[in-house]
Design an enzyme around this catalytic site. Structure first.
Site, PDB file in Angstrom:
ATOM      1  N   GLU A 157       0.819  -1.207   0.000  1.00  0.00           N
ATOM      2  CA  GLU A 157       0.000   0.000   0.000  1.00  0.00           C
ATOM      3  C   GLU A 157       0.854   1.259   0.000  1.00  0.00           C
ATOM      4  O   GLU A 157       1.982   1.261   0.501  1.00  0.00           O
ATOM      5  CB  GLU A 157      -0.876   0.032   1.259  1.00  0.00           C
ATOM      6  CG  GLU A 157      -1.836  -1.115   1.355  1.00  0.00           C
ATOM      7  CD  GLU A 157      -2.606  -1.123   2.662  1.00  0.00           C
ATOM      8  OE1 GLU A 157      -3.536  -1.937   2.752  1.00  0.00           O
ATOM      9  OE2 GLU A 157      -2.298  -0.343   3.592  1.00  0.00           O
ATOM     10  N   CYS A 197      -2.125  -5.043  -5.256  1.00  0.00           N
ATOM     11  CA  CYS A 197      -2.598  -6.230  -4.545  1.00  0.00           C
ATOM     12  C   CYS A 197      -1.561  -7.347  -4.595  1.00  0.00           C
ATOM     13  O   CYS A 197      -0.659  -7.348  -5.429  1.00  0.00           O
ATOM     14  CB  CYS A 197      -3.900  -6.728  -5.168  1.00  0.00           C
ATOM     15  SG  CYS A 197      -5.244  -5.539  -5.118  1.00  0.00           S
ATOM     16  N   GLU A 248      -1.966 -10.369  -5.643  1.00  0.00           N
ATOM     17  CA  GLU A 248      -2.036 -11.085  -6.921  1.00  0.00           C
ATOM     18  C   GLU A 248      -1.279 -10.326  -8.008  1.00  0.00           C
ATOM     19  O   GLU A 248      -0.584 -10.927  -8.832  1.00  0.00           O
ATOM     20  CB  GLU A 248      -3.499 -11.285  -7.340  1.00  0.00           C
ATOM     21  CG  GLU A 248      -4.313 -12.098  -6.366  1.00  0.00           C
ATOM     22  CD  GLU A 248      -4.973 -11.252  -5.259  1.00  0.00           C
ATOM     23  OE1 GLU A 248      -5.901 -11.757  -4.620  1.00  0.00           O
ATOM     24  OE2 GLU A 248      -4.567 -10.087  -5.039  1.00  0.00           O
ATOM     25  N   CYS A 291      -7.978  -7.723  -9.973  1.00  0.00           N
ATOM     26  CA  CYS A 291      -7.044  -8.851  -9.974  1.00  0.00           C
ATOM     27  C   CYS A 291      -7.643 -10.070 -10.673  1.00  0.00           C
ATOM     28  O   CYS A 291      -6.920 -10.839 -11.299  1.00  0.00           O
ATOM     29  CB  CYS A 291      -6.615  -9.199  -8.557  1.00  0.00           C
ATOM     30  SG  CYS A 291      -5.409  -8.002  -7.925  1.00  0.00           S
TER      31      CYS A 291
END
Length: 133
Positions: free
Chosen positions: A45, A54, A56, A90
């Site tokens: 983040e 993310c 993924e 994602c």
């Protein structure tokens, strides 16, 4: 230890490397290829939401930079949510690299609890083949 146990462990190990000071929602992902290579990622983040990435997405980055291959399995794990699925973005990213029959494994804190296919995860995903016509 089975290959799926290794995949789960890889996702959990990746999750431990998360940088999630704002959401405090650690996620890890691991991608397995037909050749037996495992690529991992954690959510990262930044204060400018939603500009982070993310788990993924991070795993896909490592997959691409590591030479890729045919994806057979994807494992996603979250510290605070059992059977956490990839977000919508994602799902599309994964669908562009993984075939419809790739298995997506969801977990609790102890291991894999549910397995679905990419086609089940994103049944009406955007088809990229039309862009090359």
């Amino acid at each position: 230890m089975t290959v799926l146990d290794q995949l789960f462990d890889a996702a959990r190990t990746a999750m431990a490397k998360t940088h999630s000071p704002y959401s405090k929602f650690p996620v890890g992902a691991a991608i397995l290829t037909e050749e037996g290579k495992i690529f991992t990622g954690a959510n990262i983040e930044v204060v400018s939401f939603p500009e982070g990435w993310c788990a993924e997405t991070t795993a896909l980055s490592h997959y691409v930079m590591g030479g890729g291959g045919r994806i057979t399995d994807i494992c996603v794990t979250a510290e605070k949510l059992d059977e956490c699925t990839p977000c919508g973005g994602c799902r599309q990213r994964l669908a562009e690299f993984a075939p419809a029959d790739a298995r997506v494994h969801l977990t609790d804190q102890r291991g894999i609890t549910k397995t679905i296919s990419m086609a089940e995860l994103l049944p009406l995903g955007f088809k990229t083949e039309i862009l090359s016509q």
